[in-house]
Design a protein around this motif. Sequence first.
Motif, PDB file in Angstrom:
ATOM      1  N   GLU A 205       0.828  -1.204   0.000  1.00 34.15           N
ATOM      2  CA  GLU A 205       0.000   0.000   0.000  1.00 34.15           C
ATOM      3  C   GLU A 205       0.864   1.257   0.000  1.00 34.15           C
ATOM      4  N   LEU A 206       0.357   2.290  -0.634  1.00 34.39           N
ATOM      5  CA  LEU A 206       1.091   3.551  -0.740  1.00 34.39           C
ATOM      6  C   LEU A 206       0.685   4.504   0.385  1.00 34.39           C
ATOM      7  N   GLU A 207       1.432   5.589   0.493  1.00 34.95           N
ATOM      8  CA  GLU A 207       1.098   6.614   1.483  1.00 34.95           C
ATOM      9  C   GLU A 207      -0.210   7.321   1.120  1.00 34.95           C
ATOM     10  N   TYR A 208      -0.545   7.297  -0.166  1.00 39.79           N
ATOM     11  CA  TYR A 208      -1.774   7.934  -0.631  1.00 39.79           C
ATOM     12  C   TYR A 208      -2.825   6.857  -0.888  1.00 39.79           C
ATOM     13  N   ARG A 209      -4.053   7.179  -0.576  1.00 44.49           N
ATOM     14  CA  ARG A 209      -5.135   6.240  -0.835  1.00 44.49           C
ATOM     15  C   ARG A 209      -5.441   6.237  -2.332  1.00 44.49           C
ATOM     16  N   VAL A 210      -5.399   5.055  -2.931  1.00 46.62           N
ATOM     17  CA  VAL A 210      -5.621   4.919  -4.371  1.00 46.62           C
ATOM     18  C   VAL A 210      -6.855   4.057  -4.600  1.00 46.62           C
ATOM     19  N   SER A 211      -7.701   4.494  -5.506  1.00 50.64           N
ATOM     20  CA  SER A 211      -8.923   3.735  -5.816  1.00 50.64           C
ATOM     21  C   SER A 211      -9.160   3.751  -7.323  1.00 50.64           C
ATOM     22  N   ASN A 212     -10.149   2.970  -7.746  1.00 45.67           N
ATOM     23  CA  ASN A 212     -10.549   2.908  -9.163  1.00 45.67           C
ATOM     24  C   ASN A 212      -9.377   2.582 -10.095  1.00 45.67           C
ATOM     25  N   MET A 213      -8.496   1.707  -9.616  1.00 50.12           N
ATOM     26  CA  MET A 213      -7.361   1.333 -10.454  1.00 50.12           C
ATOM     27  C   MET A 213      -7.783   0.336 -11.531  1.00 50.12           C
ATOM     28  N   GLU A 214      -7.401   0.620 -12.749  1.00 52.52           N
ATOM     29  CA  GLU A 214      -7.599  -0.316 -13.849  1.00 52.52           C
ATOM     30  C   GLU A 214      -6.609   0.032 -14.962  1.00 52.52           C
ATOM     31  N   ALA A 215      -6.443  -0.895 -15.906  1.00 48.59           N
ATOM     32  CA  ALA A 215      -5.497  -0.663 -16.994  1.00 48.59           C
ATOM     33  C   ALA A 215      -6.031  -1.281 -18.267  1.00 48.59           C
ATOM     34  N   MET A 216      -5.540  -0.794 -19.372  1.00 46.05           N
ATOM     35  CA  MET A 216      -5.930  -1.339 -20.672  1.00 46.05           C
ATOM     36  C   MET A 216      -4.721  -1.298 -21.606  1.00 46.05           C
ATOM     37  N   TYR A 217      -4.774  -2.134 -22.637  1.00 44.98           N
ATOM     38  CA  TYR A 217      -3.706  -2.191 -23.639  1.00 44.98           C
ATOM     39  C   TYR A 217      -4.341  -2.131 -25.016  1.00 44.98           C
ATOM     40  N   SER A 218      -3.921  -1.160 -25.830  1.00 44.16           N
ATOM     41  CA  SER A 218      -4.498  -0.993 -27.161  1.00 44.16           C
ATOM     42  C   SER A 218      -3.497  -0.279 -28.053  1.00 44.16           C
ATOM     43  N   ASN A 219      -3.360  -0.775 -29.295  1.00 45.62           N
ATOM     44  CA  ASN A 219      -2.462  -0.159 -30.277  1.00 45.62           C
ATOM     45  C   ASN A 219      -1.054   0.025 -29.728  1.00 45.62           C
ATOM     46  N   GLU A 220      -0.552  -1.022 -29.033  1.00 43.93           N
ATOM     47  CA  GLU A 220       0.807  -1.056 -28.480  1.00 43.93           C
ATOM     48  C   GLU A 220       1.017  -0.055 -27.359  1.00 43.93           C
ATOM     49  N   MET A 221      -0.056   0.515 -26.823  1.00 42.28           N
ATOM     50  CA  MET A 221       0.059   1.469 -25.721  1.00 42.28           C
ATOM     51  C   MET A 221      -0.727   0.971 -24.520  1.00 42.28           C
ATOM     52  N   MET A 222      -0.168   1.233 -23.322  1.00 46.18           N
ATOM     53  CA  MET A 222      -0.848   0.899 -22.077  1.00 46.18           C
ATOM     54  C   MET A 222      -1.376   2.170 -21.436  1.00 46.18           C
ATOM     55  N   VAL A 223      -2.474   2.008 -20.703  1.00 44.39           N
ATOM     56  CA  VAL A 223      -3.065   3.133 -19.985  1.00 44.39           C
ATOM     57  C   VAL A 223      -3.355   2.701 -18.552  1.00 44.39           C
ATOM     58  N   ILE A 224      -2.976   3.548 -17.604  1.00 38.66           N
ATOM     59  CA  ILE A 224      -3.317   3.344 -16.193  1.00 38.66           C
ATOM     60  C   ILE A 224      -4.381   4.363 -15.809  1.00 38.66           C
ATOM     61  N   PHE A 225      -5.505   3.887 -15.282  1.00 44.62           N
ATOM     62  CA  PHE A 225      -6.553   4.757 -14.746  1.00 44.62           C
ATOM     63  C   PHE A 225      -6.528   4.626 -13.230  1.00 44.62           C
ATOM     64  N   ALA A 226      -6.661   5.735 -12.532  1.00 49.20           N
ATOM     65  CA  ALA A 226      -6.681   5.680 -11.064  1.00 49.20           C
ATOM     66  C   ALA A 226      -7.189   6.995 -10.493  1.00 49.20           C
ATOM     67  N   SER A 227      -7.617   6.915  -9.224  1.00 50.10           N
ATOM     68  CA  SER A 227      -7.968   8.110  -8.445  1.00 50.10           C
ATOM     69  C   SER A 227      -7.082   8.113  -7.204  1.00 50.10           C
ATOM     70  N   VAL A 228      -6.446   9.240  -6.943  1.00 57.20           N
ATOM     71  CA  VAL A 228      -5.498   9.347  -5.827  1.00 57.20           C
ATOM     72  C   VAL A 228      -5.969  10.434  -4.876  1.00 57.20           C
ATOM     73  N   GLU A 229      -6.049  10.097  -3.603  1.00 54.35           N
ATOM     74  CA  GLU A 229      -6.438  11.070  -2.582  1.00 54.35           C
ATOM     75  C   GLU A 229      -5.168  11.732  -2.042  1.00 54.35           C
ATOM     76  N   LEU A 230      -5.038  13.018  -2.290  1.00 49.70           N
ATOM     77  CA  LEU A 230      -3.841  13.758  -1.909  1.00 49.70           C
ATOM     78  C   LEU A 230      -4.052  14.505  -0.593  1.00 49.70           C
ATOM     79  N   PRO A 231      -2.966  14.882   0.068  1.00 49.93           N
ATOM     80  CA  PRO A 231      -3.106  15.692   1.293  1.00 49.93           C
ATOM     81  C   PRO A 231      -3.797  17.021   0.986  1.00 49.93           C
ATOM     82  N   LYS A 232      -4.594  17.477   1.900  1.00 50.19           N
ATOM     83  CA  LYS A 232      -5.336  18.722   1.690  1.00 50.19           C
ATOM     84  C   LYS A 232      -4.368  19.902   1.574  1.00 50.19           C
TER      85      LYS A 232
END
Length: 392
Positions: A123-150
């Motif tokens: 686990e990271l110092e930041y809370r991470v949610s909605n993580m997912e990834a995809m691969y298309s046309n030789e490229m990867m994509v990371i989707f995520a939501s990160v909760e940062l310090p106020k």
Amino acid sequence: MGLCESCCVIVLCFMFLLLNPQFSYSMSCTTQKFTNNKLYQHCNDLPHLNCYIHWTYNPKISSLNLAFVATPTKPDGWISWGINPIGTGMVGTQSLIAFKNLNDTIVVKTFKLNSYKSIVQGELEYRVSNMEAMYSNEMMVIFASVELPKGMRELNQVWQVGSLVLNGKFPGIHDFQLENLNSKGKLDLMKGKNVNNGLEDSMAKNRNIHGILNVVSWGILFPIGIMIARYLRTFVDPIWFYVHVTCQISSYIIGVSGWATGLKLGSQSKGIMYNSHRDFGIALFCLATLQVFALFLRPKKEHKYRFYWNMYHHGVGYGVLVLGIINVFKGLEILQPGSKWKLAYIIFLSIIGGIALILEAITWTIVLKKKPGKSNINKLYDGQNGRQQPLT
């Protein structure tokens, strides 16, 4: 002085080629669309490794929604985006890494980068949610939501790509080329843009200066100075001596400046080592310094130690020549400015090598056509009419 003018032209042209900036263009992030119809407020073309980040920051809840787009170096490779809460480098980064697992599906996992060669999943110092990834046309994509310090207004972001996943569980070690080492910067959450790190800009500038100074000194001026000493004496004696000394001292001064820039780079690049390039550089600097001292230790022509001084002077000089050329190629491998720069230097060496062969034949022909005898052969190496010995 035609040869000297030609040498200056060659040096100036080579410096222009090195200083002429090159840019590689790829698609912009503004042209990228996601099949899941996700939209983001900002997007940035990151300056290294052909990577892109799309993001939206909500200051009310300190939430960063992002999509990181990159091309792994191989289809079975990985991509990574992370935040470094303790510095601007890679060590200490809290990373999201996407790769293909054993089931040949794309997964995203969180890792902590404790060193350049050590990563720990967890686990990271930041809370991470909605993580997912995809691969298309030789490229990867990371989707995520990160909760940062106020109250956070900017963050240190680090991105990376690699070519191998170990046992389908851990990403392998990435390359240590300049593109990989420079893949970091600041993301300004308020202004919506990526800001290059000032230290990295300074390091990139120093690397270019270091490379140019050493190519011009050890790679160009020093070989030309040796050619002046060996061949010009037959045609413009004793002018060759002063031109030779001027050329070699200039080469030494420029080379020392390049060496000092290299030391500064080393202090700025903790944990990054190019051992062979460094060792060759130290040996080159030491031998060149000995060669400069030869000017002050040079005995008179009639002195009994002059023969040994000649051996020392020629041996060290040709040693500097060989080490300088080798280290130029090692530096080009590190900087990776493009194959044409290496080719340009090879062409330069081929040209002066061809000129040397022609002048060698002409010089021997002139010497042998004069009164035959051992004394004339010695003139080729010891200076004509008792003139001074070259500083090579």
